[in-house]
Design a protein around this motif. Structure first.
Motif, PDB file in Angstrom:
ATOM      1  N   LEU A  57       0.840  -1.210   0.000  1.00 20.38           N
ATOM      2  CA  LEU A  57       0.000   0.000   0.000  1.00 20.38           C
ATOM      3  C   LEU A  57       0.872   1.256   0.000  1.00 20.38           C
ATOM      4  N   GLN A  58       1.953   1.219   0.778  1.00 25.08           N
ATOM      5  CA  GLN A  58       2.849   2.379   0.828  1.00 25.08           C
ATOM      6  C   GLN A  58       3.497   2.626  -0.531  1.00 25.08           C
ATOM      7  N   LEU A  59       3.929   1.545  -1.176  1.00 29.57           N
ATOM      8  CA  LEU A  59       4.507   1.689  -2.516  1.00 29.57           C
ATOM      9  C   LEU A  59       3.473   2.221  -3.498  1.00 29.57           C
ATOM     10  N   PHE A  60       2.231   1.781  -3.322  1.00 32.95           N
ATOM     11  CA  PHE A  60       1.142   2.223  -4.192  1.00 32.95           C
ATOM     12  C   PHE A  60       0.988   3.745  -4.097  1.00 32.95           C
ATOM     13  N   ILE A  61       1.102   4.242  -2.871  1.00 30.49           N
ATOM     14  CA  ILE A  61       0.980   5.689  -2.666  1.00 30.49           C
ATOM     15  C   ILE A  61       2.132   6.419  -3.360  1.00 30.49           C
ATOM     16  N   VAL A  62       3.330   5.822  -3.304  1.00 34.77           N
ATOM     17  CA  VAL A  62       4.466   6.426  -4.012  1.00 34.77           C
ATOM     18  C   VAL A  62       4.183   6.479  -5.516  1.00 34.77           C
ATOM     19  N   VAL A  63       3.628   5.385  -6.048  1.00 35.73           N
ATOM     20  CA  VAL A  63       3.312   5.347  -7.485  1.00 35.73           C
ATOM     21  C   VAL A  63       2.332   6.454  -7.847  1.00 35.73           C
ATOM     22  N   LEU A  64       1.303   6.614  -7.001  1.00 39.45           N
ATOM     23  CA  LEU A  64       0.297   7.641  -7.278  1.00 39.45           C
ATOM     24  C   LEU A  64       0.884   9.048  -7.151  1.00 39.45           C
ATOM     25  N   ALA A  65       1.981   9.165  -6.401  1.00 38.45           N
ATOM     26  CA  ALA A  65       2.567  10.488  -6.178  1.00 38.45           C
ATOM     27  C   ALA A  65       3.482  10.920  -7.326  1.00 38.45           C
ATOM     28  N   VAL A  66       3.797   9.989  -8.227  1.00 38.52           N
ATOM     29  CA  VAL A  66       4.778  10.302  -9.276  1.00 38.52           C
ATOM     30  C   VAL A  66       4.342  11.490 -10.137  1.00 38.52           C
ATOM     31  N   SER A  67       3.096  11.454 -10.628  1.00 38.34           N
ATOM     32  CA  SER A  67       2.628  12.568 -11.481  1.00 38.34           C
ATOM     33  C   SER A  67       2.563  13.895 -10.732  1.00 38.34           C
ATOM     34  N   PRO A  68       1.877  13.929  -9.564  1.00 38.00           N
ATOM     35  CA  PRO A  68       1.810  15.207  -8.842  1.00 38.00           C
ATOM     36  C   PRO A  68       3.197  15.751  -8.486  1.00 38.00           C
ATOM     37  N   LEU A  69       4.113  14.845  -8.195  1.00 42.81           N
ATOM     38  CA  LEU A  69       5.455  15.283  -7.815  1.00 42.81           C
ATOM     39  C   LEU A  69       6.111  16.025  -8.978  1.00 42.81           C
ATOM     40  N   ARG A  70       5.954  15.484 -10.167  1.00 40.92           N
ATOM     41  CA  ARG A  70       6.573  16.160 -11.301  1.00 40.92           C
ATOM     42  C   ARG A  70       5.889  17.503 -11.573  1.00 40.92           C
ATOM     43  N   ARG A  71       4.576  17.486 -11.459  1.00 42.88           N
ATOM     44  CA  ARG A  71       3.828  18.697 -11.738  1.00 42.88           C
ATOM     45  C   ARG A  71       4.201  19.835 -10.786  1.00 42.88           C
ATOM     46  N   HIS A  72       4.384  19.477  -9.512  1.00 42.12           N
ATOM     47  CA  HIS A  72       4.593  20.525  -8.509  1.00 42.12           C
ATOM     48  C   HIS A  72       6.058  20.832  -8.247  1.00 42.12           C
ATOM     49  N   THR A  73       6.936  19.864  -8.491  1.00 44.14           N
ATOM     50  CA  THR A  73       8.340  20.090  -8.137  1.00 44.14           C
ATOM     51  C   THR A  73       9.268  19.923  -9.325  1.00 44.14           C
ATOM     52  N   GLY A  74       8.765  19.358 -10.382  1.00 43.56           N
ATOM     53  CA  GLY A  74       9.626  19.099 -11.528  1.00 43.56           C
ATOM     54  C   GLY A  74      10.445  17.830 -11.391  1.00 43.56           C
ATOM     55  N   ILE A  75      10.365  17.199 -10.212  1.00 40.11           N
ATOM     56  CA  ILE A  75      11.134  15.965 -10.036  1.00 40.11           C
ATOM     57  C   ILE A  75      10.406  14.828 -10.748  1.00 40.11           C
ATOM     58  N   SER A  76      11.095  14.179 -11.651  1.00 39.77           N
ATOM     59  CA  SER A  76      10.440  13.134 -12.421  1.00 39.77           C
ATOM     60  C   SER A  76      10.934  11.751 -12.025  1.00 39.77           C
ATOM     61  N   LEU A  77       9.972  10.915 -11.615  1.00 38.29           N
ATOM     62  CA  LEU A  77      10.303   9.517 -11.312  1.00 38.29           C
ATOM     63  C   LEU A  77       9.678   8.596 -12.356  1.00 38.29           C
ATOM     64  N   PHE A  78       9.313   9.196 -13.518  1.00 37.39           N
ATOM     65  CA  PHE A  78       8.599   8.397 -14.503  1.00 37.39           C
ATOM     66  C   PHE A  78       9.405   7.207 -14.994  1.00 37.39           C
ATOM     67  N   ARG A  79      10.716   7.366 -14.986  1.00 42.08           N
ATOM     68  CA  ARG A  79      11.554   6.279 -15.482  1.00 42.08           C
ATOM     69  C   ARG A  79      11.428   5.028 -14.612  1.00 42.08           C
ATOM     70  N   ILE A  80      11.141   5.230 -13.316  1.00 42.55           N
ATOM     71  CA  ILE A  80      11.058   4.062 -12.433  1.00 42.55           C
ATOM     72  C   ILE A  80       9.619   3.753 -12.018  1.00 42.55           C
ATOM     73  N   ARG A  81       8.647   4.482 -12.601  1.00 33.97           N
ATOM     74  CA  ARG A  81       7.265   4.260 -12.157  1.00 33.97           C
ATOM     75  C   ARG A  81       6.805   2.838 -12.463  1.00 33.97           C
ATOM     76  N   ARG A  82       7.155   2.308 -13.616  1.00 35.32           N
ATOM     77  CA  ARG A  82       6.734   0.954 -13.951  1.00 35.32           C
ATOM     78  C   ARG A  82       7.306  -0.048 -12.944  1.00 35.32           C
ATOM     79  N   ALA A  83       8.568   0.144 -12.596  1.00 31.06           N
ATOM     80  CA  ALA A  83       9.189  -0.761 -11.620  1.00 31.06           C
ATOM     81  C   ALA A  83       8.451  -0.683 -10.287  1.00 31.06           C
TER      82      ALA A  83
END
Lengths: 203, 309
Positions: A57-83
């Motif tokens: 569940l915690q990892l799931f929350i991290v996955v859901l945070a990937v888009s908002p994180l990029r939108r608000h901070t510019g930090i992109s985790l898209f490369r590892i989102r699938r993993a």
């Protein structure tokens, strides 16, 4: 501040997915080791089941945070989102296996539990939704389905996350704060998307 | 070839079991000790007599009994009571006995225990969550106390309350349950010889996390009926409130007799897992009335136990 974000972003962009897979599967072995050696207390079955489910569940929350994180901070985790997404599936599958083989054990009871017990029905529904997501989490499937259909299919993620969060709240005997926080986080992360979509339409 | 890392630590480098066990016991007994209860019988072990009601099943280890508890006054996690209960002051302790009794009053625990013979009762304990233990309690029959205070003929139920002291019971700072924790028994259940007021286990004073200094033990009912750290006992005419029943009446009935045929809405009660079996422990079938049917089934003759669950 922006400079710091930029630097974090520069590092985050370069995390290789393989590293996430390797590091990500390890906690399961750690939990198993703890369970075998008394590190999970005197009732290790429930504890292992709980640890695996919670970590998923915690990892799931991290996955859901990937888009908002990029939108608000510019930090992109898209490369590892699938993993990260596949690791969610890995942990929830292990959680289910512990429930089936170590916890309930009695096959005649399992089907009854899935149908009769709402929190299990909901958890199971969440797991079932994860299956097509895991199966299509590869480049071949994206090409085969086409980007648009693939994205539509992967909106199931949102439903699965809500089901997981609700399942976690329902497991407790009373209304407890911690599961509510997890469900709250999931809903906030999903609500953020609704807002962008609307803003997107208006613009 | 590079030298491989070698683990030179052994299990003997871990805190020895005797030390951590004694540390836990010290913490559990700290309340009693701190209050200067040097005359307390617990330190040198409590003298008890055996009971014909004891099971011959092997009791769980002390570490299991004192390390895996539901006692929401100290937190909702199973290990929270062991972590937090050392803060509880159990001496002085008094129990208010009131309602339909001849001799109501606030009784000091020492006065309640004066002149009583304590028994060792090894009972099965079945939690509503489908796990179980075997516990060697130290205690006396509730009926002994009720007889002494004189139950009036109009009394039909016994009501119990747990201490409310949020300074020492951190779980009570949150409205997880409607404090105080309360429970009740029908008078005939309360007077049954199996129904125990326990003041210890394993021949020592009751560890705080197990409901010190005095708790109820009703072995044929789910564990939550066996209310801990009792400060009030009232004899009443009408069926009293019971905490879990108030919380969720569909899941927790007033009777809450162990019954493998009546499921909890969220899980089956047909089987249970005894604590202590490790990661591959098998489930065992749950027994009607937790195996005490010969003694107590008569209390419920003619009752539909699926309705009065």
């Amino acid at each position: 501040m922006n400079d710091i974000l930029y630097r974090i972003g520069a590092v985050a962009r370069h995390i290789p997915p393989l590293a996430i897979y390797i590091v990500g599967v390890l906690p399961a072995f750690w939990f198993l080791y703890l369970g075998l050696t008394g590190g999970l207390g005197v009732e290790p079955i429930k504890a292992l089941e709980h640890e695996l489910g919670l970590f998923g569940l915690q990892l799931f929350i991290v996955v859901l945070a990937v888009s908002p994180l990029r939108r608000h901070t510019g930090i992109s985790l898209f490369r590892i989102r699938r993993a990260l997404g596949l690791l969610v599936f890995y942990y929830i599958t292990l959680h289910l296996l512990v429930w089936l083989f170590l916890d309930v054990q009695i096959w005649s009871q399992i089907w009854g539990d899935i149908l009769k017990r709402p929190y299990i029905t909901i958890g199971m529904a969440g797991f079932v939704l994860l299956i097509p997501l895991a199966v299509t989490s590869n480049n071949w499937s994206v090409r085969k389905l086409g980007a648009r259909r693939w994205r539509t299919l992967h909106r199931l993620t949102y439903a699965a996350a809500i089901l997981g969060g609700v399942h976690h709240v329902m497991v407790a005997k009373t209304w407890q704060i911690e599961p509510m926080i997890y469900l709250g986080l999931i809903l906030v992360l999903l609500a953020l998307r609704l807002r962008w979509n609307r803003v997107g339409v208006a613009a | 070839m590079p030298a491989r890392w070698k683990n030179d630590l052994n299990w003997s480098d871990v805190t020895p079991k005797a030390v951590y066990l004694s540390r836990r016991q010290w913490m559990a007994g700290a309340g009693a000790l701190a209050a200067g209860a040097f005359a307390g019988p617990g330190m040198a072990g409590i003298t008890t007599v055996p009971s014909r009601y004891s099971t011959d099943e092997a009791p769980n280890a002390l570490e299991e009994i004192t390390g895996y508890n539901n006692f929401y006054e100290f937190g909702t996690g199973k290990e929270d009571p062991a972590d937090n209960a050392h803060r509880l002051t159990t001496d002085p302790w008094s129990v208010t006995i009131d309602g339909l009794v001849d001799k109501p009053g606030s009784y000091d625990l020492a006065d309640i225990l004066a002149g009583l013979t304590l028994e060792e009762r090894i009972y099965r304990l079945r939690c509503v969550e489908a796990w179980s233990m075997v516990v060697p309690w130290v205690g006396f029959e509730l009926a002994t106390l009720l007889d002494r205070v004189g139950v009036q003929p109009s009394a039909r139920y016994v009501y119990f309350e747990t201490l409310v002291r949020p300074e020492e019971m951190p779980g009570q700072r949150y409205p997880i349950l409607d404090w105080p924790y309360r429970e009740g028994l029908r008078l005939d259940e309360a007077m049954h010889p199996l129904t125990l007021l326990a003041t210890g286990l394993y021949g020592e004073e009751m560890p705080n996390q197990n409901g010190a200094p005095i708790r109820l033990v009703v072995p044929w009912k789910y564990g939550f009926k066996s209310i801990k750290s009792i400060v009030r006992i009232s004899l009443v005419e009408d069926q009293p409130e019971a905490t879990w029943n108030m919380q969720n009446p569909r899941e927790y009935g007033f009777y809450s007799n162990v019954n493998p045929e009546v499921d909890h809405p969220r899980w089956s009660q047909a089987s249970e897992r005894k604590i202590g079996g490790g990661l591959f422990a098998r489930r065992v079938p749950t027994q009607m009335f937790n195996g005490y049917g010969d003694e107590v089934a008569g209390l419920y003759a003619g009752m539909d136990l699926a309705k009065f669950y």
